[in-house]
Design an enzyme around this catalytic site. Structure first.
Site, PDB file in Angstrom:
ATOM      1  N   LYS A   6      10.188  -4.849  35.584  1.00  0.00           N
ATOM      2  CA  LYS A   6      11.329  -5.681  35.188  1.00  0.00           C
ATOM      3  C   LYS A   6      11.761  -5.337  33.757  1.00  0.00           C
ATOM      4  CE  LYS A   6      12.302 -10.619  34.698  1.00  0.00           C
ATOM      5  NZ  LYS A   6      11.878 -11.965  35.074  1.00  0.00           N
TER       6      LYS A   6
ATOM      7  N   GLU B 214       0.946  -0.574  30.763  1.00  0.00           N
ATOM      8  CA  GLU B 214       0.227   0.050  31.883  1.00  0.00           C
ATOM      9  C   GLU B 214       1.178   0.878  32.737  1.00  0.00           C
ATOM     10  OE1 GLU B 214       0.062  -3.107  30.952  1.00  0.00           O
ATOM     11  OE2 GLU B 214      -1.933  -3.967  31.277  1.00  0.00           O
TER      12      GLU B 214
ATOM     13  N   GLY C 214       8.491 -12.305  37.878  1.00  0.00           N
ATOM     14  CA  GLY C 214       7.757 -11.179  38.470  1.00  0.00           C
ATOM     15  C   GLY C 214       7.016 -11.558  39.740  1.00  0.00           C
ATOM     16  N   ARG C 215       6.267 -12.669  39.687  1.00  0.00           N
ATOM     17  CA  ARG C 215       5.438 -13.030  40.847  1.00  0.00           C
ATOM     18  C   ARG C 215       6.247 -13.625  41.988  1.00  0.00           C
ATOM     19  NH1 ARG C 215       4.496 -15.733  36.319  1.00  0.00           N
ATOM     20  NH2 ARG C 215       4.782 -17.977  36.159  1.00  0.00           N
TER      21      ARG C 215
ATOM     22  N   GLU D 172      -0.976 -17.964  37.913  1.00  0.00           N
ATOM     23  CA  GLU D 172      -0.115 -17.670  36.771  1.00  0.00           C
ATOM     24  C   GLU D 172       0.963 -18.761  36.646  1.00  0.00           C
ATOM     25  OE1 GLU D 172       0.483 -13.356  35.034  1.00  0.00           O
ATOM     26  OE2 GLU D 172       2.097 -13.787  36.423  1.00  0.00           O
TER      27      GLU D 172
ATOM     28  N   HIS E 264     -19.640 -13.853  56.652  1.00  0.00           N
ATOM     29  CA  HIS E 264     -20.949 -13.223  56.430  1.00  0.00           C
ATOM     30  C   HIS E 264     -21.215 -13.029  54.943  1.00  0.00           C
ATOM     31  CE1 HIS E 264     -21.621 -12.330  60.716  1.00  0.00           C
ATOM     32  NE2 HIS E 264     -20.292 -12.422  60.733  1.00  0.00           N
TER      33      HIS E 264
ATOM     34  N   LYS F 159      -2.417  -8.985  25.241  1.00  0.00           N
ATOM     35  CA  LYS F 159      -1.536  -7.807  25.121  1.00  0.00           C
ATOM     36  C   LYS F 159      -1.357  -7.433  23.661  1.00  0.00           C
ATOM     37  CE  LYS F 159       1.766  -8.514  28.894  1.00  0.00           C
ATOM     38  NZ  LYS F 159       3.167  -8.768  29.123  1.00  0.00           N
TER      39      LYS F 159
HETATM   40  C1  G6Q Z   1       4.747 -12.194  36.777  1.00  0.00           C
HETATM   41  C2  G6Q Z   1       4.497 -11.743  35.426  1.00  0.00           C
HETATM   42  C3  G6Q Z   1       3.806 -10.412  35.329  1.00  0.00           C
HETATM   43  C4  G6Q Z   1       4.733  -9.211  35.411  1.00  0.00           C
HETATM   44  C5  G6Q Z   1       3.977  -7.969  34.965  1.00  0.00           C
HETATM   45  C6  G6Q Z   1       4.806  -6.719  35.048  1.00  0.00           C
HETATM   46  O1  G6Q Z   1       5.309 -13.210  37.059  1.00  0.00           O
HETATM   47  O2  G6Q Z   1       5.652 -11.791  34.715  1.00  0.00           O
HETATM   48  O3  G6Q Z   1       2.778 -10.250  36.275  1.00  0.00           O
HETATM   49  O4  G6Q Z   1       5.227  -9.063  36.709  1.00  0.00           O
HETATM   50  O5  G6Q Z   1       3.518  -8.147  33.651  1.00  0.00           O
HETATM   51  O6  G6Q Z   1       5.941  -6.833  34.266  1.00  0.00           O
HETATM   52  P1  G6Q Z   1       7.099  -5.800  34.371  1.00  0.00           P
HETATM   53  O7  G6Q Z   1       7.678  -5.876  35.738  1.00  0.00           O
HETATM   54  O8  G6Q Z   1       8.072  -6.170  33.305  1.00  0.00           O
HETATM   55  O9  G6Q Z   1       6.501  -4.438  34.133  1.00  0.00           O
END
Ligand code: G6Q
Length: 542
Positions: free
Chosen positions: A206, A212, A267-268, A353, A384, A504
């Site tokens: 996003k 990462e 994001g989620r 989250e 199990h 971070k």
């Molecule tokens: C989700 C968070 C988080 C995000 C990641 C990746 O709700 O915001 O998990 O999706 O940190 O972020 P980017 O899509 O910006 O790389």
């Protein structure tokens, strides 16, 4: 808003819980022979049995009262209408617009966002068709056979979970891979054996600033260029999913190959946006749209069904009952379908989250528990492994069992055996086996307590006909709205995630201390300093 714990319904629930803690499921079922049929919702092709919960009609009435007194209806409408309910980030929360029908009107800052949503979906469909049909080719003219999504958190967990869930519908000619961890092993193992000429990367971020993802994307570009030796290859082997066109261009990806989304999608909550491009490539646009229809059906159900018949509301209220009035700290999600093997991991982020918050919308520290720990594994494997603790341990762990009447891979007696276990587990958890029953079987007296089961371990059972794209959409939306309802009642912002920031920031500070030439003496706390020194002394320099 008043704190939920100050409402009359909460106080009544607290008193009522004392009575209910003394009651048992055997007794509740004996008193009401119809309970198993009555405490169930059959809607949208999903059957939710919530009768094996430690609740009476009075409990359910009080819980619905609590939802009302916390303004659930108004907040739901505010979300669907695009109001900026994510107050700490000043954003609307409109994942529901991602699955709105073409003609719908949903405005953010006076602009209808639905046409844009469909424009992106159409571009995604065009790209997916070209890739699947072989019209989109790699730099050397070879057909793309490997599609690798690079993303993390919300830009990874949704696509992976849904791809795994819907693998049955995926094009067998295409290999999908997912790289998320900044650990180089993730990248190395994902591309192992792949031919760069036939590999396309979807860089999914996003913000397009996530450390990462960008580290992995740069490694992917280096790997590709090492194999193909020509910068121009990037255009044919990289596409981006992002809201940040500038950074995408800066990375070298043609903006024509960028698929956008918006700041009103968290994001989620985003895998049904362009974030799901890898999924759409795998299963095709038509199946993807079927999945969106499933999401939409659950959205409508959530918005219109009375609380007493509303699946997300009921799941949420039952969760609140155990979290706030029975001291439960965790919630297990147990899908009896191998395709859903990443479902619990996905829900972990969605729920933890969103509702892992200790400050309410007014900035006050809460005096009640909020989001539970979510975990789980597919049945029967979990049986199990960890079910022992759920059956006989000292903790109360409410569970959701998710199963299907038809297998996508019917094979001999497998499915009936799977489902026999599915039904048996919730039955055993609820009703247990008393010491008298164990003794009556002739078990030696010193073993009776070991071999008896207390029962009264609550669970919900969700049964659907078949795991289809549409069904997956319904299931995911069900949990999205469950999380929303709980966040509303706990009066927290389910749409920010400030808790991930500090780590971070500190990692950004430490990174140059590990890779710089000079490596000054670390200046942290005593423990971190010692760890950094230890690492520096032993690591292998590349
Ligand atoms: C989700 C968070 C988080 C995000 C990641 C990746 O709700 O915001 O998990 O999706 O940190 O972020 P980017 O899509 O910006 O790389």
């Amino acid at each position: 808003m008043t704190s939920p714990s100050e409402t009359p319904a909460w106080k009544a629930l607290a008193e009522h819980a004392e009575q209910m803690q003394r009651r048992g499921l055997r007794e509740l079922f004996a008193e009401d022979p119809d309970r198993g049929e009555r405490l169930a919702v059959d809607a949208l092709g999903l059957y939710l049995d919530y009768s094996k919960n430690l609740v009476s009609d009075e409990t359910l009435g009080l819980l619905c009262e609590l939802a009302k007194s916390c303004g659930l209806r108004a907040r739901t409408e505010a979300m669907f209408a695009g109001e900026k309910i994510n107050v700490t980030e000043g954003r609307a929360v409109l994942h529901t617009a991602l699955r709105a029908p073409r003609g719908a009107v949903i405005e953010v800052d006076g602009e209808n966002v639905v046409p844009e949503v469909h424009a992106v979906l159409d571009r995604m469909a065009d790209f997916a068709e070209r890739l699947r049909g072989g019209a989109w080719r790699g730099h050397t003219g070879r057909r793309i056979r490997n599609v690798i999504n690079i993303g993390i958190g919300g830009s990874d967990l949704g696509p992976v979970m849904a791809y795994e869930a819907l693998r049955h519908y995926a094009d067998p000619e295409l290999h999908l891979g997912f790289v998320s961890n900044v650990d180089g092993t993730d990248f190395a193992e994902t591309i192992r054996g792949l031919d760069a000429e036939e590999t396309l990367f979807i860089v999914c971020s996003k913000t397009f600033t996530t450390q990462e993802t960008l580290t992995n994307a740069r490694s992917a570009r280096a790997w590709l260029l090492a194999a193909l030796g020509d910068e121009a290859a990037v255009a044919k082997h990289f596409v981006a999913v992002s809201t940040n066109a500038e950074e995408v261009v800066g990375f070298g990806i043609d903006p024509a190959n960028m698929f956008g989304f918006w700041d009103w999608v968290g994001g989620r909550y985003s895998y049904d946006s362009a974030v799901g491009l890898s999924l759409m490539v795998a299963i095709g646009p038509e199946r993807f749209r079927e999945m969106l229809a499933g999401f939409r059906a659950m959205d409508e159900h959530f918005r219109s069904a009375p609380f007493e018949q509303n699946m997300p509301v009921l799941l949420a209220l039952l969760g609140i009952w155990y979290t706030n009035f029975f001291g439960a700290e965790t919630h297990a999600v147990l899908p009896y379908d191998q395709y859903l093997w990443r479902f619990a991991a996905y829900l972990q982020q969605l729920d933890m989250e969103s509702n892992g918050k200790r400050v309410d919308l007014e900035g006050r520290y809460v005096d009640y528990q909020t989001g539970p720990i979510i975990w789980g594994e597919p049945g029967t494997n979990g049986q199990h492994a960890f079910y022992q603790l759920i059956h006989q341990g000292t903790k109360l762990i409410p569970c959701d069992f998710i199963g299907f009447c038809q297998s996508l891979n019917p094979r001999g007696e497998h499915h009936d055996l799977l489902m026999a276990n599915f039904f048996a587990q919730s039955e055993a958890l609820a009703f247990g086996k008393s010491e008298e029953e164990v003794a009556a079987e002739g078990v030696a007296s010193e073993l009776v307590s070991h071999r008896s089961f207390p029962g009264n371990r609550p669970s919900n059972t969700l049964l659907a006909e078949r795991l289809t794209p549409e069904c997956l959409g319904k299931l995911v939306a069900l949990y999205e709205h469950k999380v929303f309802v709980q966040g509303t009642i706990w009066n927290v912002n389910s749409f920010d995630q400030w808790g991930v920031e500090l780590g971070k920031v500190l990692a950004r500070r430490i990174a140059p201390e590990l890779s710089g030439e000079t490596e000054p003496e670390p200046d942290h706390d005593g423990s971190t300093n010692a760890l950094i020194r230890h690492y520096r002394a032993r690591r292998a320099r590349q």
